[in-house]
Design a protein around this motif. Structure first.
Motif, PDB file in Angstrom:
ATOM      1  N   UNK A  40       6.636  40.705 -13.981  1.00 40.96           N
ATOM      2  CA  UNK A  40       7.593  39.735 -14.539  1.00 40.96           C
ATOM      3  C   UNK A  40       6.903  38.577 -15.274  1.00 40.96           C
ATOM      4  N   UNK A  41       5.712  38.191 -14.844  1.00 50.86           N
ATOM      5  CA  UNK A  41       4.993  37.130 -15.547  1.00 50.86           C
ATOM      6  C   UNK A  41       4.623  37.595 -16.959  1.00 50.86           C
ATOM      7  N   UNK A  88       7.948  33.767 -24.027  1.00 47.48           N
ATOM      8  CA  UNK A  88       7.493  32.403 -24.327  1.00 47.48           C
ATOM      9  C   UNK A  88       8.485  31.350 -23.842  1.00 47.48           C
ATOM     10  N   UNK A  89       9.034  31.582 -22.675  1.00 45.90           N
ATOM     11  CA  UNK A  89      10.003  30.662 -22.103  1.00 45.90           C
ATOM     12  C   UNK A  89       9.389  29.978 -20.880  1.00 45.90           C
ATOM     13  N   UNK A  90       9.210  28.656 -20.926  1.00 44.25           N
ATOM     14  CA  UNK A  90       8.638  27.967 -19.761  1.00 44.25           C
ATOM     15  C   UNK A  90       9.439  28.208 -18.476  1.00 44.25           C
ATOM     16  N   UNK A 115       9.892  30.908 -13.091  1.00 44.29           N
ATOM     17  CA  UNK A 115      10.597  31.854 -12.220  1.00 44.29           C
ATOM     18  C   UNK A 115       9.683  33.036 -11.894  1.00 44.29           C
ATOM     19  N   UNK A 116       8.948  33.535 -12.876  1.00 47.97           N
ATOM     20  CA  UNK A 116       8.052  34.675 -12.664  1.00 47.97           C
ATOM     21  C   UNK A 116       6.933  34.325 -11.682  1.00 47.97           C
ATOM     22  N   UNK A 117       6.395  33.123 -11.781  1.00 46.21           N
ATOM     23  CA  UNK A 117       5.345  32.708 -10.844  1.00 46.21           C
ATOM     24  C   UNK A 117       5.886  32.612  -9.418  1.00 46.21           C
TER      25      UNK A 117
END
Length: 122
Positions: free
Chosen positions: A45-46, A53-55, A60-62
């Motif tokens: 997911x990361x 390129x969405x902060x 969320x992925x992290x």
């Protein structure tokens, strides 16, 4: 590829489905990392978030990666101890749950194992 290692080295006889392992796998990437499949799946997911390129997606992925890795250790370890007992506890003392070293990642991303184990089955 890690699933292939489980299929080849984790079963002492035919007719067992995926997840029905009766032998602890310590070959290939499992020789340097206890949970290589979870390690790589947690970071997928990361990769997608970075492509977007969405902060917010990266954050969320992290968080998702941390949760998946924590659950892998908590749940999979419990099941492995129940299934393999002292053999798994000794393996757990020798091999870290996750190992991002280049040497270990090369094993995980290297050539696939043969379709059948060359070592004698127990």
């Amino acid at each position: 590829m890690t699933g292939r290692y489980l299929a080849v080295y984790g079963k002492t006889g035919p007719g067992r489905g995926f997840g029905e392992l009766d032998r602890l796998v310590t070959e290939g990437p499992y020789s340097c990392m206890r949970h290589p499949m979870h390690f790589f799946l947690a970071w997928l997911p990361l990769a997608v978030a970075l492509l977007l390129a969405s902060p917010g997606a990266v954050l969320v992925a992290l968080l998702e990666a941390a949760l998946v890795l924590a659950l892998a250790v908590t749940l999979d370890e419990r099941e492995s101890i129940a299934r393999f007992g002292d053999e798994y506890l000794a393996y757990r003392r020798r091999v870290p749950a996750f190992n991002p070293s280049p040497h270990c990642l090369a094993k995980a991303l290297g050539p696939r194992p043969p379709k059948h184990s060359r070592e004698p089955r127990r």
